[in-house]
Design an enzyme around this catalytic site. Structure first.
Site, PDB file in Angstrom:
ATOM      1  CD  GLU A   6      -9.437   6.205   0.358  1.00 21.93           C
ATOM      2  OE1 GLU A   6      -8.391   6.196  -0.317  1.00 21.93           O
ATOM      3  OE2 GLU A   6      -9.466   6.472   1.568  1.00 21.93           O
ATOM      4  CB  VAL A   7      -9.090   1.897  -5.122  1.00 18.71           C
ATOM      5  CG1 VAL A   7      -8.703   1.422  -6.515  1.00 18.71           C
ATOM      6  CG2 VAL A   7      -8.115   2.960  -4.621  1.00 18.71           C
TER       7      VAL A   7
ATOM      8  CG  ASN B 275     -12.416  -0.381   3.655  1.00 20.79           C
ATOM      9  OD1 ASN B 275     -12.852  -0.715   4.757  1.00 20.79           O
ATOM     10  ND2 ASN B 275     -11.233   0.173   3.503  1.00 20.79           N
TER      11      ASN B 275
ATOM     12  CG  ASP C 238      -2.045   0.983   1.113  1.00 18.05           C
ATOM     13  OD1 ASP C 238      -3.204   0.550   0.993  1.00 18.05           O
ATOM     14  OD2 ASP C 238      -1.776   2.212   1.126  1.00 18.05           O
ATOM     15  CB  ILE C 239       0.779   4.283  -2.102  1.00 15.04           C
ATOM     16  CG1 ILE C 239       1.863   5.181  -2.669  1.00 15.04           C
ATOM     17  CG2 ILE C 239      -0.473   5.071  -1.756  1.00 15.04           C
ATOM     18  CD1 ILE C 239       1.504   5.785  -4.017  1.00 15.04           C
TER      19      ILE C 239
ATOM     20  CG  HIS D 118      -6.873  -2.807   3.075  1.00 13.08           C
ATOM     21  ND1 HIS D 118      -6.120  -1.664   2.893  1.00 13.08           N
ATOM     22  CD2 HIS D 118      -8.077  -2.550   2.521  1.00 13.08           C
ATOM     23  CE1 HIS D 118      -6.843  -0.751   2.257  1.00 13.08           C
ATOM     24  NE2 HIS D 118      -8.047  -1.267   2.021  1.00 13.08           N
TER      25      HIS D 118
ATOM     26  CG  HIS E 289      -8.609  -2.800  -2.462  1.00 13.86           C
ATOM     27  ND1 HIS E 289      -9.527  -2.161  -3.263  1.00 13.86           N
ATOM     28  CD2 HIS E 289      -8.506  -2.053  -1.334  1.00 13.86           C
ATOM     29  CE1 HIS E 289      -9.953  -1.071  -2.652  1.00 13.86           C
ATOM     30  NE2 HIS E 289      -9.353  -0.989  -1.474  1.00 13.86           N
TER      31      HIS E 289
HETATM   32  P1  5GP Z   1      -9.792   1.527   0.253  1.00 16.28           P
HETATM   33  O1  5GP Z   1     -10.084   2.737   1.062  1.00 16.28           O
HETATM   34  O2  5GP Z   1     -10.373   1.619  -1.138  1.00 16.28           O
HETATM   35  O3  5GP Z   1     -10.141   0.246   0.951  1.00 16.28           O
HETATM   36  O4  5GP Z   1      -8.212   1.456   0.126  1.00 16.28           O
HETATM   37  C1  5GP Z   1      -7.506   1.962  -0.944  1.00 16.28           C
HETATM   38  C2  5GP Z   1      -6.040   1.822  -0.601  1.00 16.28           C
HETATM   39  O5  5GP Z   1      -5.283   1.991  -1.788  1.00 16.28           O
HETATM   40  C3  5GP Z   1      -5.536   2.845   0.407  1.00 16.28           C
HETATM   41  O6  5GP Z   1      -5.000   2.183   1.536  1.00 16.28           O
HETATM   42  C4  5GP Z   1      -4.479   3.634  -0.377  1.00 16.28           C
HETATM   43  O7  5GP Z   1      -3.367   4.002   0.422  1.00 16.28           O
HETATM   44  C5  5GP Z   1      -4.102   2.669  -1.485  1.00 16.28           C
HETATM   45  N1  5GP Z   1      -3.671   3.313  -2.705  1.00 16.28           N
HETATM   46  C6  5GP Z   1      -4.293   4.334  -3.354  1.00 16.28           C
HETATM   47  N2  5GP Z   1      -3.634   4.645  -4.477  1.00 16.28           N
HETATM   48  C7  5GP Z   1      -2.574   3.805  -4.545  1.00 16.28           C
HETATM   49  C8  5GP Z   1      -1.522   3.645  -5.494  1.00 16.28           C
HETATM   50  O8  5GP Z   1      -1.419   4.341  -6.498  1.00 16.28           O
HETATM   51  N3  5GP Z   1      -0.607   2.673  -5.230  1.00 16.28           N
HETATM   52  C9  5GP Z   1      -0.678   1.865  -4.128  1.00 16.28           C
HETATM   53  N4  5GP Z   1       0.274   0.942  -3.962  1.00 16.28           N
HETATM   54  N5  5GP Z   1      -1.668   1.995  -3.224  1.00 16.28           N
HETATM   55  C10 5GP Z   1      -2.605   2.953  -3.425  1.00 16.28           C
END
Ligand code: 5GP
Length: 121
Positions: A99-100, A91, A33-34, A106, A104
């Protein structure tokens, strides 16, 4: 929700933007994760175009679902997390604060992770 082929994880899968790869097989890709929330914070994503766990468990084949779940376990074992333990989380949608829009999981580890959810707010 229709799958957005321009989401950031779709671009990572296509190799259009880089990632720090941890594990991959025919069903899944795992990468760091970034913005890590624990000493180890890895995202495991299916190769197929699925928005969320809801979409995945509605539309993916049994082989895709089995392969993806196996890949989550393989990733954790590769990181030597099976014995100390770890946490997985997905999520989903608005209330889940996803968010994405590509499924995914985690995977968190590397320390005692504390309570599962905030108890306030
Ligand atoms: P969500 O909130 O959708 O469950 O988590 C999205 C995750 O994707 C976040 O923890 C965020 O830090 C990670 N993330 C967002 N953009 C990028 C990216 O460009 N590269 C990587 N490696 N992780 C990302």
């Amino acid at each position: 929700m229709a799958y957005d082929t321009e989401n950031i994880f779709a671009k990572i899968l296509r190799g259009e933007i880089p990632c720090d790869k941890i594990y991959e097989d025919e069903h899944a890709l795992a990468f760091e994760d970034i913005n890590p929330q624990a000493p180890i914070h890895v995202l495991v994503i299916p190769r197929g175009a699925y928005v969320s766990m809801d979409d995945f468990t509605t539309s993916a084949s049994d082989a895709e679902i089995a392969g993806f779940m196996r890949a989550v376990g393989n990733t954790a074992r590769q990181l030597e997390l099976a014995s100390p333990g770890y946490r997985i989380l997905a999520n989903i949608g608005e209330d889940g604060m996803q968010e994405v829009p590509h499924l995914h999981i985690h995977l968190f580890g590397g320390k005692k992770l504390g309570p599962m959810l905030k108890t306030t707010g």
